[in-house]
Scaffold this motif. Sequence first.
Motif, PDB file in Angstrom:
ATOM      1  N   LEU A  74       0.819  -1.217   0.000  1.00  0.00           N
ATOM      2  CA  LEU A  74       0.000   0.000   0.000  1.00  0.00           C
ATOM      3  C   LEU A  74       0.851   1.265   0.000  1.00  0.00           C
ATOM      4  O   LEU A  74       0.422   2.303  -0.493  1.00  0.00           O
ATOM      5  CB  LEU A  74      -0.945   0.003   1.203  1.00  0.00           C
ATOM      6  CG  LEU A  74      -2.004  -1.103   1.218  1.00  0.00           C
ATOM      7  CD1 LEU A  74      -2.824  -1.026   2.502  1.00  0.00           C
ATOM      8  CD2 LEU A  74      -2.902  -1.036  -0.009  1.00  0.00           C
ATOM      9  N   GLN A  75       2.046   1.180   0.555  1.00  0.00           N
ATOM     10  CA  GLN A  75       2.921   2.350   0.615  1.00  0.00           C
ATOM     11  C   GLN A  75       3.580   2.641  -0.719  1.00  0.00           C
ATOM     12  O   GLN A  75       3.788   3.799  -1.078  1.00  0.00           O
ATOM     13  CB  GLN A  75       3.998   2.167   1.681  1.00  0.00           C
ATOM     14  CG  GLN A  75       3.444   2.204   3.081  1.00  0.00           C
ATOM     15  CD  GLN A  75       4.488   1.815   4.118  1.00  0.00           C
ATOM     16  OE1 GLN A  75       5.639   1.560   3.804  1.00  0.00           O
ATOM     17  NE2 GLN A  75       4.060   1.764   5.375  1.00  0.00           N
ATOM     18  N   GLU A  76       3.916   1.597  -1.447  1.00  0.00           N
ATOM     19  CA  GLU A  76       4.591   1.767  -2.732  1.00  0.00           C
ATOM     20  C   GLU A  76       4.116   0.670  -3.676  1.00  0.00           C
ATOM     21  O   GLU A  76       4.054  -0.499  -3.289  1.00  0.00           O
ATOM     22  CB  GLU A  76       6.106   1.662  -2.536  1.00  0.00           C
ATOM     23  CG  GLU A  76       6.890   1.955  -3.775  1.00  0.00           C
ATOM     24  CD  GLU A  76       8.387   1.968  -3.491  1.00  0.00           C
ATOM     25  OE1 GLU A  76       9.123   1.414  -4.313  1.00  0.00           O
ATOM     26  OE2 GLU A  76       8.787   2.515  -2.441  1.00  0.00           O
ATOM     27  N   PRO A  77       3.774   1.038  -4.909  1.00  0.00           N
ATOM     28  CA  PRO A  77       3.252   0.011  -5.824  1.00  0.00           C
ATOM     29  C   PRO A  77       4.291  -1.069  -6.119  1.00  0.00           C
ATOM     30  O   PRO A  77       5.446  -0.751  -6.390  1.00  0.00           O
ATOM     31  CB  PRO A  77       2.907   0.793  -7.087  1.00  0.00           C
ATOM     32  CG  PRO A  77       3.570   2.112  -6.972  1.00  0.00           C
ATOM     33  CD  PRO A  77       3.862   2.348  -5.522  1.00  0.00           C
ATOM     34  N   PRO A  78       3.872  -2.320  -6.061  1.00  0.00           N
ATOM     35  CA  PRO A  78       4.784  -3.406  -6.435  1.00  0.00           C
ATOM     36  C   PRO A  78       5.142  -3.282  -7.918  1.00  0.00           C
ATOM     37  O   PRO A  78       4.324  -2.828  -8.723  1.00  0.00           O
ATOM     38  CB  PRO A  78       3.971  -4.680  -6.180  1.00  0.00           C
ATOM     39  CG  PRO A  78       2.827  -4.264  -5.323  1.00  0.00           C
ATOM     40  CD  PRO A  78       2.577  -2.826  -5.605  1.00  0.00           C
ATOM     41  N   SER A  79       6.352  -3.694  -8.282  1.00  0.00           N
ATOM     42  CA  SER A  79       6.784  -3.628  -9.683  1.00  0.00           C
ATOM     43  C   SER A  79       5.971  -4.600 -10.534  1.00  0.00           C
ATOM     44  O   SER A  79       5.345  -5.538 -10.014  1.00  0.00           O
ATOM     45  CB  SER A  79       8.266  -3.964  -9.790  1.00  0.00           C
ATOM     46  OG  SER A  79       8.463  -5.345  -9.515  1.00  0.00           O
ATOM     47  N   GLN A  80       6.002  -4.387 -11.832  1.00  0.00           N
ATOM     48  CA  GLN A  80       5.301  -5.270 -12.762  1.00  0.00           C
ATOM     49  C   GLN A  80       5.790  -6.713 -12.627  1.00  0.00           C
ATOM     50  O   GLN A  80       4.997  -7.638 -12.584  1.00  0.00           O
ATOM     51  CB  GLN A  80       5.495  -4.781 -14.202  1.00  0.00           C
ATOM     52  CG  GLN A  80       4.752  -5.584 -15.241  1.00  0.00           C
ATOM     53  CD  GLN A  80       3.258  -5.417 -15.163  1.00  0.00           C
ATOM     54  OE1 GLN A  80       2.765  -4.375 -14.726  1.00  0.00           O
ATOM     55  NE2 GLN A  80       2.520  -6.435 -15.550  1.00  0.00           N
TER      56      GLN A  80
END
Length: 169
Positions: A74-80
């Motif tokens: 939630l704090q940082e989008p997971p990479s593709q």
Amino acid sequence: MSSESVSSRYELEQTLGELGLKRSTYRALMLLPLVYVAWADGKMEQCELSRILEFAQARLHMKPDTVAVLERWLQEPPSQSYVERGLTGLLGVALHEEMFDVDVDELPDLVVHAEAIARATADALDDPLAVTPEEEVALGEIARLLQVDGGSTWKRVLESLRTQHPPQA
């Protein structure tokens, strides 16, 4: 248990470990499709966050380890690549006979909940037209990676109906 089954389970656990997950947090993977769609347009709105947290409370046994995984997403989008490996891992956990963390029958429901996240906006909590092109792509990827027929989103159904039957002036 066959040696092939042991090997595939070991490989699956190794992959999930590389993603920062351990046995007690595998079920957190059920939140990854929702998180991925929420971040698809580059931002997470408060209403999307609220829906993800509601789903987590209703469907998961939120232990401190699971909460830590979710907070990270939630704090940082997971990479593709993280999302792709995570969703492939989620499918693996669901299909693996000896792992009872996720049932394969739960996967189609996750696609439906992910679309509900995409339809949530600050203006309307369930607006089919609110689905962005980026969210459409994310929903398609989720359905593909989980091997679930995602069908058409309500946005596409409505657009198709409008094209076939334009409003009369």
